[in-house]
Design a protein around this motif. Structure first.
Motif, short mmCIF file in Angstrom:
data_model
loop_
_atom_site.label_atom_id
_atom_site.label_comp_id
_atom_site.label_asym_id
_atom_site.label_seq_id
_atom_site.Cartn_x
_atom_site.Cartn_y
_atom_site.Cartn_z
N GLY A 333 33.30 -46.70 35.53
CA GLY A 333 34.23 -47.15 36.04
C GLY A 333 35.14 -48.28 36.81
N CYS A 334 36.38 -48.26 36.44
CA CYS A 334 36.89 -49.56 37.21
C CYS A 334 37.32 -50.23 38.60
N GLY A 335 36.21 -48.99 39.34
CA GLY A 335 36.79 -48.67 40.70
C GLY A 335 34.94 -48.94 41.49
N ALA A 336 34.08 -48.80 40.34
CA ALA A 336 33.15 -48.55 40.84
C ALA A 336 32.00 -49.52 40.90
N ARG A 337 30.93 -50.12 41.75
CA ARG A 337 29.89 -51.22 41.64
C ARG A 337 28.24 -50.61 41.60
N SER A 338 27.93 -51.46 40.37
CA SER A 338 26.11 -50.83 40.43
C SER A 338 25.49 -52.02 41.53
N TYR A 339 24.17 -50.89 41.90
CA TYR A 339 23.50 -52.33 42.42
C TYR A 339 22.09 -52.14 41.61
N THR A 340 21.84 -53.75 41.60
CA THR A 340 20.27 -53.79 41.65
C THR A 340 19.74 -54.21 42.76
N ALA A 341 18.12 -55.13 42.90
CA ALA A 341 18.00 -55.21 43.94
C ALA A 341 18.58 -56.69 44.28
N ALA A 342 19.00 -57.83 43.06
CA ALA A 342 19.41 -58.64 42.75
C ALA A 342 20.69 -58.94 43.41
N LEU A 343 21.25 -58.36 42.60
CA LEU A 343 22.70 -58.08 42.12
C LEU A 343 23.66 -57.58 41.97
N HIS A 344 24.83 -57.11 42.62
CA HIS A 344 25.61 -56.61 43.17
C HIS A 344 26.98 -56.22 42.10
N TYR A 345 27.77 -55.72 41.39
CA TYR A 345 28.54 -55.83 40.73
C TYR A 345 29.99 -54.62 40.41
N SER A 346 30.63 -55.45 39.92
CA SER A 346 32.03 -54.40 39.54
C SER A 346 32.59 -54.97 38.89
#
Length: 470
Positions: A333-346
């Motif tokens: 969704g366009c207001g959601a964030r995703s987290y990996t160990a090295a990058l947070h993105y949205s």
């Protein structure tokens, strides 16, 4: 203002973190107001920037552990916008906008699941639908939302904790029936106040009678966990009226209660209408917080964080082995964030309604969801800060041994200056070197919104300061 359920502080599925360079000491800001910033994620989204390389999701997730992921689906629609709200949401959905949005969500889910690959186990340990107001969707659209989570992403919603946010007006029997049948274990209702005059002052048009009717429908739906959100610090609110809301909520015996201090942020409906920065307002909020905390503790609730209280006899929602400090998160969704160990993105972020409408329109027209476009890299120092923040702000605190096991370092050394400051202010409970536990005192929990921002790195703080609100 609904809330995600607090993740467990376990350290299963830890990701290998590169050895940190010498850590820059964070300048000691003046703590000033106890209400600096609500820290629910770090780094904050206002520190995100466009990613020039637009990394492919398949590359980002290739080496990540994927056996205890969190799944979050964001619905950016509300029937009204409350005066305090700075969430990424718009009022209404003209035409076929919800259909176009779900179509885009389906395309994104397909692309993300493909990017996760099939070279190892992929399992979701927890799921949540947030917003906005997910129950703005019709019953049929909620069914489709669950299908996207299950059929596209592979999440078994009936086997894992599933939290959904709702408003009184949209908590209708048909919607609740869908959510209950699809495995919802927690329903969070944004009430804010049971006093009609206070709801009006917060620019939240609702009547107590309608709130009570919605709560009755939720209980009839037999969703295991009911959470009620309340706000303190509203103009005109008194100790007596705050007690009225607390007691009205307690009559429903909710398994969880969240008590939020009112914040007034730029480009929101209350901007300019509430005395922001007034020490008397800070004192009022601290006083009402203490009153609410003590009242809930006396009624059999235990404090989980500054905001969250859980009924001591409430049954667990179900297995939850996702650890917010270590495990990945997939946001759709366009207001959601995703987290990996090295990058947070949205995707892009805005508060202004015109800007939000433009971002939603761009999202619904997107065909390629295979790349990260906006985010922030998380180096070894930021990973340590994030782990400390997300652990320390929980009432149970952080085991020093867990930090050492993950990072091969001592938090009492890594954050010596900050811990010394917190100790001097009486915000920590006992000497950590003796107890092996970094834990906030009662006063420290009360000042969580001042303590948290002091752990932001200089780089993140500078990026947040440079962010131009839109």
């Amino acid at each position: 203002m609904n809330a995600m359920p607090t993740a467990t502080a376990a350290t299963t599925g830890a990701v290998a973190i590169p050895t940190a360079a010498p850590r820059p000491t964070t300048p000691a800001p003046d703590p000033g107001s106890p209400y600096q910033s609500y820290v629910y994620a770090y780094p904050h989204k206002t520190a995100y920037r466009p990613l020039p390389d637009r990394p492919a999701l398949r590359d980002l997730w290739r080496t990540e552990p994927k056996d205890a992921l969190s799944l979050y689906l964001h619905i950016p629609f509300c029937e009204v916008r409350c005066g305090f709200c700075n969430l990424f949401t718009r009022i209404g959905a003209p035409g076929e906008l919800t259909t176009r949005y779900l179509d885009a969500l389906d395309r994104q889910a397909t692309a993300v699941r493909d990017a996760l690959g099939d070279d190892g186990p992929i399992r979701f340990a927890t799921a949540a639908f947030g917003g906005g107001t997910p129950t703005f969707l019709t019953a049929g659209e909620l069914d489709r939302l669950c299908d996207i989570a299950e059929r596209r992403m592979g999440a078994d919603l009936r086997a894992i904790p599933l939290s959904v946010e709702a408003s009184p007006a949209t908590a209708t029997a048909d919607r609740l029936a869908v959510l209950a049948s699809r495995g919802t274990t927690r329903l969070s209702l944004g009430v804010q106040s049971f006093v009609d005059e206070e709801a009006k002052a917060a620019v939240r048009p609702q009547r107590r009678a309608d709130v009570e009717a919605a709560l009755a429908r939720i209980r009839d739906a037999r969703i295991p966990v009911l959470n009620i959100d309340l706000i303190y610090g509203i103009d005109g609110q008194t100790a007596a009226s705050w007690r009225t809301s607390l007691d009205a909520a307690l009559r429903w015996e909710p398994e969880e209660l969240y008590l939020y201090p009112l914040y007034v942020r730029p480009r929101t409906g209350l901007e300019g209408r509430t005395a922001v920065g007034d020490p008397a307002w800070d004192e009022q909020r601290l006083r009402l917080y203490g009153q609410g905390r003590d009242h809930l503790l006396a009624h059999g609730y235990r404090q989980v964080s500054m905001r969250m209280f859980r009924r001591a006899d409430a049954a667990p929602q179900g297995p939850d082995d996702h650890a917010c400090q270590t495990d990945g998160m997939i946001g759709l969704g366009c207001g959601a964030r995703s987290y990996t160990a090295a990058l947070h993105y949205s995707f892009d972020y805005a508060v202004d309604m015109r800007e939000i409408r433009g971002i939603i329109d761009e999202y619904t027209a997107t065909r390629d969801f295979g790349h990260a476009v906006i985010g922030r890299r998380v180096d070894a120092d930021e990973a340590r800060r994030r782990h400390l923040l997300q652990s320390l702000l929980q009432a149970d605190g952080m085991l020093v041994a867990d930090y050492r096991a993950r990072f091969g370092a001592d938090p009492l050394t890594d954050f010596a200056a900050e811990i010394d400051r917190f100790t001097a202010r009486g915000w920590l409970d006992g000497p950590a070197r003796t107890t092996g536990l970094l834990k906030l005192s009662a006063d420290g929990l009360a000042h969580s919104d001042a303590l948290g921002p002091e752990l932001f790195s200089p780089q993140v703080r500078a990026a947040m300061a440079a962010y131009e609100p839109k």
